[in-house]
Write a protein that holds these residues in place. Structure first.
Motif, PDB file in Angstrom:
ATOM      1  N   GLU A 281     -52.278 -11.849 -19.884  1.00 17.06           N
ATOM      2  CA  GLU A 281     -52.383 -11.943 -21.338  1.00 17.06           C
ATOM      3  C   GLU A 281     -53.324 -10.897 -21.930  1.00 17.06           C
ATOM      4  N   LYS A 282     -54.145 -10.247 -21.086  1.00 15.86           N
ATOM      5  CA  LYS A 282     -55.043  -9.194 -21.552  1.00 15.86           C
ATOM      6  C   LYS A 282     -54.457  -7.800 -21.290  1.00 15.86           C
ATOM      7  N   SER A 283     -53.183  -7.767 -20.932  1.00 17.41           N
ATOM      8  CA  SER A 283     -52.467  -6.522 -20.639  1.00 17.41           C
ATOM      9  C   SER A 283     -52.998  -5.823 -19.394  1.00 17.41           C
ATOM     10  N   LEU A 284     -53.625  -6.564 -18.499  1.00 21.35           N
ATOM     11  CA  LEU A 284     -54.078  -6.026 -17.229  1.00 21.35           C
ATOM     12  C   LEU A 284     -52.977  -6.202 -16.196  1.00 21.35           C
ATOM     13  N   LEU A 285     -52.795  -5.179 -15.359  1.00 21.94           N
ATOM     14  CA  LEU A 285     -51.779  -5.245 -14.321  1.00 21.94           C
ATOM     15  C   LEU A 285     -52.109  -6.384 -13.356  1.00 21.94           C
ATOM     16  N   LYS A 286     -51.183  -7.297 -13.219  1.00 24.47           N
ATOM     17  CA  LYS A 286     -51.396  -8.472 -12.381  1.00 24.47           C
ATOM     18  C   LYS A 286     -50.688  -8.352 -11.043  1.00 24.47           C
ATOM     19  N   GLU A 287     -49.496  -7.763 -11.059  1.00 22.12           N
ATOM     20  CA  GLU A 287     -48.703  -7.719  -9.831  1.00 22.12           C
ATOM     21  C   GLU A 287     -47.650  -6.623  -9.928  1.00 22.12           C
ATOM     22  N   GLU A 288     -47.400  -5.965  -8.818  1.00 23.49           N
ATOM     23  CA  GLU A 288     -46.292  -5.027  -8.746  1.00 23.49           C
ATOM     24  C   GLU A 288     -45.519  -5.275  -7.454  1.00 23.49           C
ATOM     25  N   ILE A 289     -44.186  -5.249  -7.573  1.00 26.91           N
ATOM     26  CA  ILE A 289     -43.314  -5.492  -6.424  1.00 26.91           C
ATOM     27  C   ILE A 289     -42.484  -4.238  -6.190  1.00 26.91           C
ATOM     28  N   HIS A 290     -42.474  -3.790  -4.948  1.00 34.81           N
ATOM     29  CA  HIS A 290     -41.757  -2.579  -4.582  1.00 34.81           C
ATOM     30  C   HIS A 290     -40.451  -2.941  -3.874  1.00 34.81           C
ATOM     31  N   TYR A 291     -39.383  -2.248  -4.290  1.00 36.64           N
ATOM     32  CA  TYR A 291     -38.057  -2.483  -3.734  1.00 36.64           C
ATOM     33  C   TYR A 291     -37.556  -1.186  -3.099  1.00 36.64           C
ATOM     34  N   GLN A 292     -36.648  -1.336  -2.132  1.00 33.60           N
ATOM     35  CA  GLN A 292     -36.001  -0.178  -1.524  1.00 33.60           C
ATOM     36  C   GLN A 292     -34.497  -0.402  -1.530  1.00 33.60           C
ATOM     37  N   LYS A 293     -33.758   0.627  -1.958  1.00 34.98           N
ATOM     38  CA  LYS A 293     -32.312   0.478  -2.059  1.00 34.98           C
ATOM     39  C   LYS A 293     -31.653   0.664  -0.711  1.00 34.98           C
ATOM     40  N   GLN A 294     -30.777  -0.276  -0.376  1.00 37.84           N
ATOM     41  CA  GLN A 294     -29.991  -0.197   0.851  1.00 37.84           C
ATOM     42  C   GLN A 294     -28.543  -0.495   0.494  1.00 37.84           C
ATOM     43  N   GLY A 295     -27.728   0.546   0.536  1.00 39.57           N
ATOM     44  CA  GLY A 295     -26.361   0.381   0.071  1.00 39.57           C
ATOM     45  C   GLY A 295     -26.353   0.134  -1.423  1.00 39.57           C
ATOM     46  N   GLN A 296     -25.744  -0.989  -1.823  1.00 39.43           N
ATOM     47  CA  GLN A 296     -25.702  -1.369  -3.225  1.00 39.43           C
ATOM     48  C   GLN A 296     -26.792  -2.358  -3.610  1.00 39.43           C
ATOM     49  N   ASP A 297     -27.622  -2.737  -2.638  1.00 44.02           N
ATOM     50  CA  ASP A 297     -28.622  -3.780  -2.862  1.00 44.02           C
ATOM     51  C   ASP A 297     -30.030  -3.205  -2.902  1.00 44.02           C
ATOM     52  N   TRP A 298     -30.877  -3.867  -3.685  1.00 42.41           N
ATOM     53  CA  TRP A 298     -32.297  -3.556  -3.717  1.00 42.41           C
ATOM     54  C   TRP A 298     -33.029  -4.607  -2.884  1.00 42.41           C
ATOM     55  N   LEU A 299     -33.708  -4.160  -1.817  1.00 39.30           N
ATOM     56  CA  LEU A 299     -34.407  -5.076  -0.922  1.00 39.30           C
ATOM     57  C   LEU A 299     -35.890  -5.136  -1.271  1.00 39.30           C
ATOM     58  N   ILE A 300     -36.439  -6.350  -1.307  1.00 38.17           N
ATOM     59  CA  ILE A 300     -37.871  -6.522  -1.541  1.00 38.17           C
ATOM     60  C   ILE A 300     -38.643  -6.006  -0.338  1.00 38.17           C
ATOM     61  N   MET A 301     -39.664  -5.192  -0.584  1.00 33.55           N
ATOM     62  CA  MET A 301     -40.442  -4.605   0.504  1.00 33.55           C
ATOM     63  C   MET A 301     -41.890  -5.089   0.503  1.00 33.55           C
ATOM     64  N   THR A 302     -42.617  -4.788  -0.566  1.00 36.98           N
ATOM     65  CA  THR A 302     -44.042  -5.111  -0.609  1.00 36.98           C
ATOM     66  C   THR A 302     -44.439  -5.615  -1.989  1.00 36.98           C
ATOM     67  N   LYS A 303     -45.577  -6.260  -2.032  1.00 36.66           N
ATOM     68  CA  LYS A 303     -46.154  -6.739  -3.287  1.00 36.66           C
ATOM     69  C   LYS A 303     -47.643  -6.428  -3.293  1.00 36.66           C
ATOM     70  N   ILE A 304     -48.134  -5.988  -4.443  1.00 35.98           N
ATOM     71  CA  ILE A 304     -49.565  -5.738  -4.609  1.00 35.98           C
ATOM     72  C   ILE A 304     -50.077  -6.651  -5.719  1.00 35.98           C
ATOM     73  N   SER A 305     -51.085  -7.432  -5.402  1.00 33.84           N
ATOM     74  CA  SER A 305     -51.654  -8.380  -6.351  1.00 33.84           C
ATOM     75  C   SER A 305     -53.046  -7.928  -6.771  1.00 33.84           C
ATOM     76  N   TYR A 306     -53.338  -8.014  -8.094  1.00 28.80           N
ATOM     77  CA  TYR A 306     -54.614  -7.550  -8.633  1.00 28.80           C
ATOM     78  C   TYR A 306     -55.379  -8.713  -9.248  1.00 28.80           C
ATOM     79  N   GLN A 307     -56.679  -8.732  -8.993  1.00 33.41           N
ATOM     80  CA  GLN A 307     -57.559  -9.712  -9.620  1.00 33.41           C
ATOM     81  C   GLN A 307     -58.722  -8.979 -10.277  1.00 33.41           C
ATOM     82  N   TYR A 308     -59.297  -9.596 -11.334  1.00 33.72           N
ATOM     83  CA  TYR A 308     -60.325  -8.939 -12.130  1.00 33.72           C
ATOM     84  C   TYR A 308     -61.497  -9.891 -12.354  1.00 33.72           C
TER      85      TYR A 308
END
Length: 357
Positions: free
Chosen positions: A7-34
Motif C-alpha cells: 500500500e506504500k508502493s514498495l516492491l513486495k514480491e517479484e516472480i520470475h518465469y521462463q518460457k518453455q514452448g507455449q507455456d510460461w514456467l514459474i522459476m523463482t520468487k523474491i520477497s522484500y520486507q521493510y
C-alpha cells in the motif's frame, strides 16, 4: 517477471518465469520486507520445485546510525547459515568505508575493506583497498583522483603497496570537450621509472550528446594500433536501437557482435527501458580481481559471464536477487584481454578487461 507492491508502493514480491514452448514456467520468487523507515530489512530468494516454494538465500539488513550491515545467508537443513556480510560506514551521506567479512569457524573473519576520503566538494579523493593480515589491515591498492575546476577527473592514479610504500602502477588521463563529456582517455603503465603508453580510447558523440562511436587503440612498437570499435545508433525519439562491436583485423574493422533493440507503444504511450550502460568496472586493467558495479539506481544484474578472446565462457553467474555489484577473480588466468557479458534489466552487452600480471 511479475511485480507486487504494498500500500506504500514498495516492491513486495517479484516472480520470475521462463518460457518453455507455449507455456510460461514459474522459476523463482523474491520477497522484500521493510522496516518502519521503509528501508529494506530482508530479501529472500525462493525456487519453485514440486509445486511449492523452497527457500534458497536471503539478505538481511541492519541499520545503526551511519552504518549499514548486509548479511548473506543460505538455507540448509532447515536453517539459515551465514556466508558473508558487508558493512558500509557513512559520514554525511558519503561512504567512508566498506568492509567485507566471511563466516568461518562460527565467527566473522575480516577479509577486505575499502577506505575512502573526499575533497571539499564531496568528490572522491583517495580510496585505499586493504586485506586482513594476521592481526591488522594491510594496504593493497590505492586510487587517487585529480580533478579540474568542473569536478571532472583528469588524472586517475593507481598505486600498489610494495616494500612498505606506495609504488606507481598505472594511470588514466582524461580530456574533456565540455563540463561532463570526455572525448579521450589515455591509459599508461609505470615501467622503468617512467610512464609508458598502453591504451587510448576516443569518444565521439552525436548532436544530442549521446555516444555515437567509441574507438580503442593499443600501443605497440611505438605506434597506436586500432583494436576495438563500438557503434551506437538511435531512433528519431532518441531511443537506443543498435550497439555494434567490431575488432581491427588485417588492417580493417571486422564485425563481431551487434545488439538490436526494439520498442513497443501501448495506449499511445511509449514504454522504453533505458539502456543500462552506466556501469563501473574496476580496476581495469587488473592483476587479480575485478568488480562490476551498477551506477543507475534501478539497474540490477541478472547475469555476468567472463569470456576469453575466443568467446569461450570461463565463468558464468546468474542472479535472482537485486544484484548491483559482483566480484570476479582472474588470478588463475594468464595475462591478456578478456570480456564481460553483462545482463541487466532485459539487456546484455560486452565490456573488455585487460589482465596484466
Amino acid at each position: 517477471v511479475s511485480y507486487t507492491y504494498d500500500e506504500k508502493s514498495l516492491l513486495k514480491e517479484e516472480i520470475h518465469y521462463q518460457k518453455q514452448g507455449q507455456d510460461w514456467l514459474i522459476m523463482t520468487k523474491i520477497s522484500y520486507q521493510y522496516n518502519l523507515n521503509m528501508d529494506e530489512s530482508q530479501i529472500i530468494l525462493y525456487e519453485w520445485n514440486d509445486n511449492t516454494w523452497n527457500k534458497r538465500t536471503r539478505d538481511t539488513f541492519e541499520y545503526d546510525g551511519n552504518t549499514i550491515q548486509r548479511t548473506f545467508q543460505q538455507w540448509h537443513d532447515n536453517q539459515w547459515l551465514n556466508v558473508r556480510r558487508s558493512i558500509d560506514s557513512y559520514n554525511d551521506s558519503l561512504r567512508i568505508s566498506l568492509t567485507f567479512q566471511i563466516w568461518e569457524m562460527e565467527t566473522w573473519m575480516n577479509n577486505t575493506r575499502v577506505v575512502v576520503s573526499y575533497n571539499s566538494d564531496g568528490k572522491e579523493d583517495v580510496s585505499i583497498r586493504q586485506t586482513w593480515g594476521d592481526t591488522a589491515w594491510v594496504n593493497s591498492l590505492k586510487n587517487s583522483f585529480i580533478r579540474n575546476f568542473d569536478g571532472n577527473t583528469i588524472i586517475h592514479l593507481r598505486q600498489s603497496w610494495r616494500d612498505s610504500q606506495w609504488s606507481n602502477n598505472s594511470r588514466f588521463l582524461y580530456t574533456y570537450v565540455s563540463q561532463q563529456r570526455a572525448i579521450a582517455q589515455l591509459y599508461e603503465t609505470w615501467s622503468d621509472s617512467s610512464w609508458q603508453n598502453y591504451q587510448n580510447t576516443e569518444y565521439i558523440y552525436n548532436a544530442n550528446g549521446d555516444y555515437s562511436h567509441i574507438y580503442r587503440q593499443q600501443w605497440s612498437d611505438d605506434e597506436w594500433i586500432n583494436e576495438q570499435h563500438y557503434e551506437y545508433k538511435y531512433d528519431e525519439r532518441g531511443n537506443h536501437t543498435l550497439l555494434q562491436y567490431q575488432e581491427w583485423l588485417d588492417n580493417e574493422w571486422h564485425n563481431q557482435i551487434r545488439y538490436i533493440y526494439y520498442y513497443q507503444v501501448f495506449s499511445n504511450v511509449e514504454t522504453v527501458l533505458e539502456a543500462p550502460y552506466e556501469v563501473l568496472i574496476f580496476p581495469n586493467p587488473t592483476s587479480d580481481r575485478v568488480t562490476v558495479r551498477a551506477l543507475n539506481q534501478n539497474l540490477f544484474f541478472t547475469g555476468v559471464s567472463l569470456m576469453n578472446s575466443d568467446g569461450i565462457s570461463l565463468q558464468s553467474r546468474k542472479f535472482n536477487d537485486k544484484r548491483k555489484e559482483e566480484n570476479l577473480s582472474l588470478k588463475n588466468f594468464p595475462s591478456g584481454v578478456y570480456y564481460l557479458l553483462i545482463q541487466a534489466n532485459g539487456y546484455e552487452w560486452i565490456e573488455s578487461i585487460q589482465l596484466t600480471k
